[in-house]
Design an enzyme around this catalytic site. Structure first.
Site, short mmCIF file in Angstrom:
data_model
loop_
_atom_site.label_atom_id
_atom_site.label_comp_id
_atom_site.label_asym_id
_atom_site.label_seq_id
_atom_site.Cartn_x
_atom_site.Cartn_y
_atom_site.Cartn_z
N SER A 268 37.90 37.28 48.56
CA SER A 268 39.36 37.33 48.43
C SER A 268 40.02 38.34 49.36
CB SER A 268 39.75 37.61 46.98
OG SER A 268 39.05 38.73 46.47
N HIS A 318 42.36 43.20 47.92
CA HIS A 318 43.38 42.22 48.31
C HIS A 318 44.43 42.87 49.21
CE1 HIS A 318 42.53 39.55 44.52
NE2 HIS A 318 41.48 39.72 45.30
#
Length: 485
Positions: A268, A318
Site C-alpha cells: 500500500s 501510506h
C-alpha cells in the site's frame, strides 16, 4: 471478414498493445490517425476506399503537407503507414515512398492481411478470438475523451507483473504457512524497526510483497491494477517501477521513524506513491479536467476510509508513499524542463531521507520478539510464547528480557524452581542485567533465602543504582535481616 468490426478492433489493439495515441478522426468516421511519438510513426487507418486514385491522392497530400503535420503533432515523423481496409486491389510497391519521408501503404482485405498487420502470434489470437462485442464497443473505447479511460485501455506489463509476483507470493504463503502470525511474517521479511537497525535492510523491499490476509491483498491488488495502469500508461514500465519502488521505500522509512512496535507488510505504501505520482502529473500537465481530478480525489478518499476500517494498516507508510510519489515525479519532470526546480525537489527528498535516517537510528528501539512473547502471554497462549522464546534465542536476538519472559512462562506452566533456572541461565548470557538479578532476588525472598536475595539485589543496584524498585527491595531485605538478628 466483418470489416467495420476489425477496422475498429485493429485500431483498439494498436492503442492497447503498441502504445499508439489517438490523434484525429474525419467527419465520416472513415479515417483515423494514431501517433507513436517515441517511434516517430504515424498510423492512418482508412476504410471505404474505392479506387487506386484515392490512395495516390493520400500519398501526394502527405508528401506536400507532412511538415505541417509534424508541427501540429509536435513530432518529427520518420514513418507514415496507411492501413486500407478495402477489397480494392493494389500493388504495395506502387504506392511506397522513401523520400522525402517514408510512406507505406498496406491493404487489409481478409484475415491473412490482419495477421500481417498485427505481427505477433498471441495478439492475432486475441484479435480473432470470438467475442460478442460489436464494432461500436471498440469505437467507443478508441474515441473516449476521458483520460482515465484512455490509460486504462493500455496494456501495462509492469503492472501485471507486479500483481503476479504479489499473488504468487501470497499463494506460496498459503501453501506453506498455516496462519500468518507476526512471527512468520517477520521471518519472511516483514518490516520492523528492531531488525532493520540491526542490519536487515532487505526488509525494506521484501515487506512490500507480503500481505496479512485475503482482504489486504485483494484491496492492494485492485488499487495497483487501477493506479499502476494509469502511471505506466503515462511514463512507461521502467519509470513506473521506479516510482513504485522509491515510493515504497520512502513509505517504509517514514514507518520505521514512528512505528517500533509492530510488523509492517503490504504494497500500500508503494501504491499510494502511484497515487501521489498521478496528482503530481495532473499538476504539471494541467490537462486534466475538474471531473477527472474529482474522480481521483474520490478514489483516494475511498482508499483512506477503507484503510481506517481494516486492521494492521500502516497510515504512516501510506503518507510516506504518497509524498515519495509526488517528489520523485516532480524530480523526473523538472529534470527536463526546469533544472532549478529539479534541484529544489531533489534537495527536499535528500533532506527528508537524511532526517529519517537520523530519526530511525536515534529513537529507542524495542525488541520486537520480546513484544510478541508478551502479547502471547497476555493471550494466555503459553505454547506460542515459549515457541517464540526459543525462536528468538536461536536467531540470536535474545536479551535479558527474553530470559525474564522465558522464566515467567516456565514458572507458570511448570515450576518456580525451573523458572529461576531460566533466569540464572539468562544471567550467564547477560551478566549485566539488573532485571534478572532483581527477579532472582524476589524469587529467593519468596523462598525465605534473604541473604541470597540481598546478594542479587545488590548486583542489580550496582548495574542501575537509580532504580526505585531495586532500592526499596534492598531496604526491605536489610530491615528484615536486622529484625531477625
Amino acid at each position: 471478414m466483418d470489416t467495420e468490426k476489425y477496422f475498429w478492433k485493429s485500431i483498439y489493439y494498436f492503442i492497447k498493445y503498441y502504445n499508439f495515441d489517438f490523434v484525429n478522426i474525419d467527419k465520416n468516421d472513415s479515417e483515423v490517425w494514431l501517433i507513436h511519438k517515441k517511434k516517430n510513426t504515424l498510423a492512418i487507418f482508412r476504410k471505404e476506399i474505392v479506387s487506386n486514385q484515392e490512395i495516390q491522392f493520400d500519398k501526394a497530400k502527405m508528401i506536400d503537407n507532412y511538415k505541417q503535420f509534424e508541427n501540429e503533432l509536435n513530432c518529427k515523423l520518420k514513418n507514415i503507414n496507411y492501413y486500407y481496409f478495402t477489397e480494392q486491389a493494389f500493388q504495395y510497391d506502387e504506392f511506397a515512398e522513401s523520400s522525402p519521408i517514408k510512406i507505406d501503404c498496406v491493404r487489409i482485405a481478409n484475415n491473412n492481411d490482419l495477421h500481417k498487420l498485427i505481427h505477433q502470434h498471441l495478439l492475432t489470437k486475441l484479435l480473432f478470438k470470438k467475442d460478442n462485442k460489436l464494432s461500436t464497443y471498440y469505437k467507443r473505447r478508441v474515441l473516449s475523451n476521458n483520460p482515465i479511460d484512455k490509460h486504462m485501455l493500455r496494456f501495462t506489463p509492469m503492472t501485471y507483473g507486479l500483481i503476479t509476483v504479489n499473488v504468487l507470493i501470497w499463494l506460496i504463503m498459503i501453501l506453506y504457512l498455516n496462519h500468518f502470525s507476526d512471527v512468520k511474517l517477520l521471518d519472511l521479511g516483514g518490516l520492523v524497526h528492531f531488525n532493520v537497525v540491526h542490519g536487515e535492510w532487505y526488509r525494506l523491499i521484501t515487506s512490500m510483497f507480503l500481505h496479512f490476509n485475503f482482504e489486504h491483498i485483494l484491496m492492494n491488488m485492485l488499487s495497483l491494477f487501477i493506479f499502476g495502469k494509469i502511471v505506466e500508461s503515462i511514463v512507461g514500465p521502467l519509470k513506473m517501477l521506479g516510482i513504485y519502488i522509491i515510493s515504497g521505500l520512502l513509505g517504509n522509512f517514514i514507518s520505521l521513524s514512528f512505528n517500533i512496535h509492530t510488523v509492517s507488510v503490504g504494497a500500500s505504501g508503494a501504491i499510494f506513491g502511484l497515487i501521489g505520482a498521478i496528482f503530481a502529473m495532473m499538476f504539471v500537465s494541467k490537462t486534466f479536467t475538474r471531473k477527472v481530478i474529482g474522480q481521483m480525489l474520490i478514489a483516494l478518499l475511498v482508499l483512506i476510509v477503507l484503510s481506517l476500517f481494516m486492521s494492521n494498516i500502516n497510515i504512516m507508510a501510506h503518507l510516506g508513499g504518497f509524498i515519495g510519489g509526488v517528489l520523485i515525479t516532480l524530480i523526473g519532470y523538472y529534470f527536463w524542463t526546469n533544472r532549478n526546480l529539479f534541484w529544489v525537489f531533489l534537495i527536499i527528498l535528500l533532506v527528508l531521507f537524511v532526517a529519517l535516517q537520523v530519526r530511525i537510528f536515534t529513537i529507542k528501539e524495542q525488541n520486537i520478539y520480546d513484544k510478541l512473547i508478551e502479547d502471547a502471554i497476555l493471550d494466555y497462549d503459553y505454547k506460542e510464547a515459549s515457541s517464540i522464546v526459543n525462536h528468538t534465542i536461536d536467531k540470536g536476538y535474545d536479551d535479558d528480557r527474553t530470559y525474564y519472559l522465558k522464566g515467567l512462562i516456565t514458572a507458570t506452566t511448570s515450576s518456580r524452581a525451573e523458572g529461576m533456572a531460566d533466569w540464572e541461565r539468562g544471567l550467564k548470557n547477560h551478566p549485566n542485567s539488573g532485571l534478572l538479578n532483581y527477579e532472582l532476588a524476589i524469587a529467593n525472598r519468596a523462598l525465605d533465602d534473604n541473604e541470597k536475595a540481598l546478594t542479587y539485589v545488590k548486583k542489580a543496584l550496582a548495574i542501575d543504582s537509580n532504580n526505585n524498585n531495586y532500592q526499596n527491595l534492598k531496604k526491605e531485605l536489610e530491615k528484615t535481616n536486622e529484625s531477625r538478628n
